[in-house]
Write an enzyme that holds these catalytic residues in place. Structure first.
Site, PDB file in Angstrom:
ATOM      1  N   LYS A 138      18.119 -27.829 -14.516  1.00 22.83           N
ATOM      2  CA  LYS A 138      17.631 -26.463 -14.700  1.00 22.83           C
ATOM      3  C   LYS A 138      16.610 -26.136 -13.606  1.00 22.83           C
ATOM      4  O   LYS A 138      15.949 -27.038 -13.089  1.00 22.83           O
ATOM      5  CB  LYS A 138      16.943 -26.348 -16.066  1.00 22.83           C
ATOM      6  CG  LYS A 138      17.878 -26.324 -17.248  1.00 22.83           C
ATOM      7  CD  LYS A 138      17.124 -26.120 -18.543  1.00 22.83           C
ATOM      8  CE  LYS A 138      18.050 -26.091 -19.736  1.00 22.83           C
ATOM      9  NZ  LYS A 138      18.967 -24.930 -19.756  1.00 22.83           N
ATOM     10  N   ARG A 196      26.258 -28.409 -27.451  1.00 21.14           N
ATOM     11  CA  ARG A 196      27.555 -28.383 -28.144  1.00 21.14           C
ATOM     12  C   ARG A 196      28.183 -29.761 -28.192  1.00 21.14           C
ATOM     13  O   ARG A 196      28.971 -30.061 -29.084  1.00 21.14           O
ATOM     14  CB  ARG A 196      28.474 -27.336 -27.488  1.00 21.14           C
ATOM     15  CG  ARG A 196      28.852 -27.628 -26.061  1.00 21.14           C
ATOM     16  CD  ARG A 196      29.389 -26.401 -25.338  1.00 21.14           C
ATOM     17  NE  ARG A 196      28.307 -25.496 -24.923  1.00 21.14           N
ATOM     18  CZ  ARG A 196      28.507 -24.347 -24.299  1.00 21.14           C
ATOM     19  NH1 ARG A 196      29.739 -23.941 -24.027  1.00 21.14           N
ATOM     20  NH2 ARG A 196      27.488 -23.587 -23.954  1.00 21.14           N
TER      21      ARG A 196
HETATM   22  N1  BES Z   1      19.048 -25.415 -24.435  1.00 17.55           N
HETATM   23  C1  BES Z   1      19.837 -24.547 -23.629  1.00 17.55           C
HETATM   24  C2  BES Z   1      19.873 -23.116 -24.167  1.00 17.55           C
HETATM   25  C3  BES Z   1      18.574 -22.365 -24.131  1.00 17.55           C
HETATM   26  C4  BES Z   1      18.278 -21.540 -23.065  1.00 17.55           C
HETATM   27  C5  BES Z   1      17.678 -22.436 -25.179  1.00 17.55           C
HETATM   28  C6  BES Z   1      17.083 -20.814 -23.045  1.00 17.55           C
HETATM   29  C7  BES Z   1      16.507 -21.715 -25.151  1.00 17.55           C
HETATM   30  C8  BES Z   1      16.196 -20.896 -24.083  1.00 17.55           C
HETATM   31  C9  BES Z   1      21.265 -25.071 -23.560  1.00 17.55           C
HETATM   32  O1  BES Z   1      21.388 -26.440 -23.622  1.00 17.55           O
HETATM   33  C10 BES Z   1      21.807 -24.661 -22.246  1.00 17.55           C
HETATM   34  O2  BES Z   1      21.305 -25.127 -21.267  1.00 17.55           O
HETATM   35  N2  BES Z   1      22.829 -23.821 -22.244  1.00 17.55           N
HETATM   36  C11 BES Z   1      23.397 -23.344 -21.038  1.00 17.55           C
HETATM   37  C12 BES Z   1      24.890 -23.378 -21.186  1.00 17.55           C
HETATM   38  C13 BES Z   1      25.655 -23.100 -19.931  1.00 17.55           C
HETATM   39  C14 BES Z   1      25.437 -24.206 -18.940  1.00 17.55           C
HETATM   40  C15 BES Z   1      27.119 -22.945 -20.268  1.00 17.55           C
HETATM   41  C16 BES Z   1      22.911 -21.926 -20.795  1.00 17.55           C
HETATM   42  O3  BES Z   1      22.779 -21.181 -21.769  1.00 17.55           O
HETATM   43  O4  BES Z   1      22.631 -21.589 -19.656  1.00 17.55           O
HETATM   44 MG    MG Z   2      21.263 -27.380 -21.732  1.00 18.55          MG
END
Ligand code: BES
Ligand code: MG
Ligand code: ZN
Length: 492
Positions: A269, A343
């Site tokens: 990230k 997921r």
């Molecule tokens: N934990 C994150 C989702 C999230 C984002 C929670 C912001 C709280 C605040 C999740 O694991 C994630 O990273 N999801 C990705 C999925 C994508 C790579 C398909 C996302 O939402 O960007």
């Molecule tokens: Mg994630």
């Protein structure tokens, strides 16, 4: 803070702040009567003038420092009676807290809401709102801001009913506070081991807690969950918590995403806001907090909580984009993006819940997608379900407690987006858009088709960058009050 209810309140304490919550109907008369009581017989002219202009139709506060007695009086408009709900009264409590928080005092609360609505427990809801809004996290501050409010005395003609209601609300709020605390703790404290300890603490309340470690999970083939933890030095766990009383209704399973930190893995990230990913375990915390609330109240229920507790990190052994894992269900998954890890953890947690406990109702909580923040902001959580009936019940409970849910389509036409060329399914969508829906559809592959299932994406409501009606900025504890009501209404 201590909360007591009484038919009449003594106002001797010089440090007391008097709060009068008054509805649009009869509010002026109620306030006048209360002030007469306080001042003896006549109200000073300047205060009389002040009272004339007050409007109780809107939620608003007016403050008077009563000369002579030097008591501070805060009058709060509670609105029109037909629009007053329990959730609204609780929020009014949060609003009252904002008006009294700086006062080092015993608070005395009067209200005429109880005379104007169908429920008798407005006083308990006001106190609960004050308590919810007062929560702060100061553990790591060497200079602490002590809680100034020492006690809350609430005047009511329904003492017993309010005491009983408050006892339940207190148990629920402690569940909420536990979620806020777990979410706010940094990931170097709230590790998978610490999460295991938080779950184990439920044993005191008669909950059976089972912890599966890596070896146990390898035997069961939980490679989707284990793959996510591969890059971390910390262990991964699957934890089950069972609460069951005699004569309980149908069993209900609660499943939670427990990423104690989500760096994104190899698909790292960006640094901006990455620290928020210490809260990626909030779904699991909601499961723990809900079971705590239910068990403390000793509700008749049959609940099993299943949480996947993992840290998503980077190292030489971390899972890589393009990898394929065989999940516990035997379905194969292509890891297109290591950041879509929630997921993967839930795939095995949901399947384990199905195989081991065979629940006919299953609800999962997860901070699953950033896309849900784009869609709904911090107001509504996303609701995805294979059962309209379950949705209806959940939304009813959500409305009742004032935690909002919005139903999304879980439509098969999005399925093509998560097809893989090399495996049965892939963990991201091929085409940009509808990321929260495709994530939910992914989960659906790991749910018993004959069970009623709902997925609640709390990524944007678990925490709020602003103060809310019942919480300061930061972790909200969303979900516990909702689930408590849902279980109480339909599975108790
Ligand atoms: N934990 C994150 C989702 C999230 C984002 C929670 C912001 C709280 C605040 C999740 O694991 C994630 O990273 N999801 C990705 C999925 C994508 C790579 C398909 C996302 O939402 O960007
Ligand atoms: Mg994630
Ligand atoms: Zn995550």
């Amino acid at each position: 803070m201590e909360v007591v209810f009484g038919e009449s309140l003594s106002l001797e304490s010089s440090k007391s702040v008097i709060v009068i919550a008054a509805t649009a109907e009869n509010g002026a008369k109620f306030v006048e009567d209360k002030l007469k009581e306080l001042f003896g017989t006549t109200i000073p002219d300047d205060i009389k003038d002040f009272l004339k202009d007050l409007d109780y139709k809107k939620i608003e506060s007016f403050s008077i420092v009563a000369k002579g007695s030097m008591k501070e009086i805060i009058i709060v408009g509670a609105g029109k009676k037909e629009s007053i709900t329990r959730a609204g009264v609780e929020k009014l409590g949060g609003y009252i807290f904002d008006n009294i928080k700086s006062k080092e005092a015993d608070i005395s609360v009067f209200n005429n809401i109880e005379n104007n609505v169908k429920f008798k427990t407005a006083a308990a809801y006001l106190a609960s709102g004050i308590s919810l809004k007062s929560w702060t996290f100061e553990k790591y501050k060497t200079k602490k801001n002590p809680q100034k409010i020492k006690s809350i005395k609430c005047q009511t003609q329904y003492v017993k009913e309010n005491e009983e209601e408050y006892k339940a609300l207190k148990a629920i709020n402690e569940g909420v506070f536990l979620v806020r605390e777990m979410a706010t703790e940094p990931s170097n404290f709230m590790t998978p081991d610490q999460m295991r300890e938080e779950a184990k603490a439920l044993k005191q309340l008669g909950v059976k807690v089972t912890v599966l470690d890596k070896k146990d999970m390898e035997k069961l083939g939980m490679n989707a969950l284990l793959g996510v933890g591969n890059g971390s030095d910390k262990p991964s766990y699957l934890i089950a918590m069972e609460y069951k009383t005699d004569n309980a209704k149908e069993k209900i399973a609660l499943v939670g995403k427990g990423l104690t930190f989500d760096s994104g893995g190899i698909c790292l990230k960006p640094a901006h806001r990455m620290s928020e990913m210490k809260e990626d375990m909030t779904g699991a915390a909601v499961v723990i907090g809900t079971i705590k609330a239910i068990a403390t109240q000793k509700l008749k229920a049959n609940i099993v909580g299943v949480i996947g507790v993992v840290e998503n990190m980077i190292s030489g052994s971390a899972q890589k984009p393009g990898d394929v894992v065989v999940s516990m269900s035997k379905k194969t998954i292509e890891i297109d993006n290591t950041d879509a890890e929630g997921r993967l953890v839930l795939a095995d947690a949901l399947w384990y819940a199905k195989e081991k406990y065979e629940p006919k109702v299953i609800i999962d909580f997860a901070t699953l997608t950033g896309a849900i923040e784009i869609a709904l902001g911090h107001e509504f959580a996303g609701l995805f379900s294979n059962s309209d009936e379950l949705c209806e019940k959940l939304i009813k409970s959500a409305d009742f407690v004032g935690e909002k849910l919005w139903k999304f389509p879980l439509h098969p036409s999005y399925e093509d987006d998560i097809k893989s060329d090399i495996a049965d399914i892939r963990n991201t969508e091929r085409v940009r858009g509808a990321g929260s829906i495709t994530a939910a559809l992914f989960l659906k592959h790991f749910v018993d088709k004959n069970a009623k299932w709902a997925h609640i994406d709390i990524a944007a409501v678990a925490s709020d960058p602003r103060n809310r009606a019942l919480s300061q900025k930061g972790a909200t504890g969303f979900g516990v009050r909702l689930m408590n009501d849902f279980i109480k209404k339909y599975y108790n």
